[in-house]
Design an enzyme around this catalytic site. Sequence first.
Site, PDB file in Angstrom:
ATOM      1  N   GLY A 114       0.784  -1.221   0.000  1.00 57.92           N
ATOM      2  CA  GLY A 114       0.000   0.000   0.000  1.00 57.92           C
ATOM      3  C   GLY A 114       0.816   1.271   0.000  1.00 57.92           C
ATOM      4  O   GLY A 114       0.287   2.349   0.307  1.00 57.92           O
ATOM      5  N   GLY A 116       2.567   2.375  -2.746  1.00 53.83           N
ATOM      6  CA  GLY A 116       2.736   2.922  -4.085  1.00 53.83           C
ATOM      7  C   GLY A 116       3.997   2.487  -4.785  1.00 53.83           C
ATOM      8  O   GLY A 116       4.572   3.252  -5.566  1.00 53.83           O
ATOM      9  N   SER A 117       4.444   1.252  -4.557  1.00 56.15           N
ATOM     10  CA  SER A 117       5.716   0.800  -5.122  1.00 56.15           C
ATOM     11  C   SER A 117       5.761   0.916  -6.636  1.00 56.15           C
ATOM     12  O   SER A 117       6.709   1.474  -7.202  1.00 56.15           O
ATOM     13  CB  SER A 117       5.983  -0.653  -4.703  1.00 56.15           C
ATOM     14  OG  SER A 117       7.138  -1.151  -5.338  1.00 56.15           O
ATOM     15  N   ALA A 119       3.989   2.718  -8.711  1.00 57.34           N
ATOM     16  CA  ALA A 119       3.943   4.117  -9.154  1.00 57.34           C
ATOM     17  C   ALA A 119       5.262   4.824  -8.883  1.00 57.34           C
ATOM     18  O   ALA A 119       5.727   5.633  -9.698  1.00 57.34           O
ATOM     19  CB  ALA A 119       2.802   4.846  -8.454  1.00 57.34           C
ATOM     20  N   ALA A 120       5.881   4.537  -7.737  1.00 57.92           N
ATOM     21  CA  ALA A 120       7.150   5.178  -7.398  1.00 57.92           C
ATOM     22  C   ALA A 120       8.242   4.766  -8.370  1.00 57.92           C
ATOM     23  O   ALA A 120       9.049   5.595  -8.815  1.00 57.92           O
ATOM     24  CB  ALA A 120       7.546   4.830  -5.968  1.00 57.92           C
ATOM     25  N   ASP A 161      -1.998   7.098  -6.229  1.00 53.57           N
ATOM     26  CA  ASP A 161      -0.588   6.729  -6.069  1.00 53.57           C
ATOM     27  C   ASP A 161       0.308   7.599  -6.952  1.00 53.57           C
ATOM     28  O   ASP A 161       1.374   8.059  -6.523  1.00 53.57           O
ATOM     29  CB  ASP A 161      -0.373   5.265  -6.415  1.00 53.57           C
ATOM     30  CG  ASP A 161      -0.825   4.328  -5.310  1.00 53.57           C
ATOM     31  OD1 ASP A 161      -1.443   4.796  -4.336  1.00 53.57           O
ATOM     32  OD2 ASP A 161      -0.555   3.122  -5.422  1.00 53.57           O
TER      33      ASP A 161
END
Length: 325
Positions: A114, A116-117, A119-120, A161
């Site tokens: 949760g 945002g891996s 998206a990051a 995200d």
Amino acid sequence: MTSNHPATARTPTPRVGSSSSHGKTILIGEHAVVYGAPALVLPANDVLVTATVTPVTDGSGHRLESAVHTGPLDLAPAAVLPTVTAVTATLRHLGVTGLDLHVRVESDVPTARGMGSSAAVAAAVTAAVADALGVTLDAETHHELIQECERVAHGRPSGLDARGVVADVPVWFEDGHVASVEVTGEFVFVIADTGVPGHTREAVAAVRDRHDRAPEAVDAVVDRIGELSRRARGTLRDGDAQALGVIMNAAHELLTTLDVSSADLDRLVGAARAADALGAKLTGGGRGGCVLVLAADGEHADRIAVALRGAGAAATWTTRIGDRA
């Protein structure tokens, strides 16, 4: 050079490019945001992803170097298809063909928690590819490229995200509108990983089923969470950490009534409160994943982190928003 118009006449001489992004957490509003309530998203500014892009000329094709896959990009497993998309979509947007890249990704953002891996990673890689070509992506172009990667990862991403992993201040989401949130003073948070992957789709489906069976009861909880989001926004503006902690505790109890918490999450929340945390709650989809804890200051955050690891947290991170002076 900006990215408003794809490169057409002449491609800049490629160079080593780099960029970084960070994780995100939801302060208040998970699940309720699906039903139209506002949500507050915090940047996890101290939980970083770094991407480095190096042009290669040996004709070997694109290569990825990461914890998930190291090798040719066209042989990457499904788990890194969003990263593959980050490379190919950015090159396509810039009108660049015939250029091979070696992409190295280093990420402290855990997957399926949760934070945002995907998206990051997409944010860092898209910006690094552009940087390798001497391009700085404008904010909306960058967002759209991240969203293209997120559609590969999640199907129909909300954009929450994608906004959170590039923001340096909290972000407010309501009725499709996005706004930065003013912060007075400094707020210190500890994020703790249960070690159990979150089950967002399962949790969302369970809330949907509950809503179908008892819409008035769920709508009442959604309304209360929405009100907590509005109050939380005011506490950030006023620099009132004590009040924010009370709101976080109340939000966790409401999410528990929606059956999206878990024994692991509740155990870490309890450990944080036993360590005198100002507030503690699950963050994200729930049924696994992470908890978000508000500390009084950095020293207090260190003590809370020790308590959380003692209670079984697989990892902890301390992150700050607001004035660091």
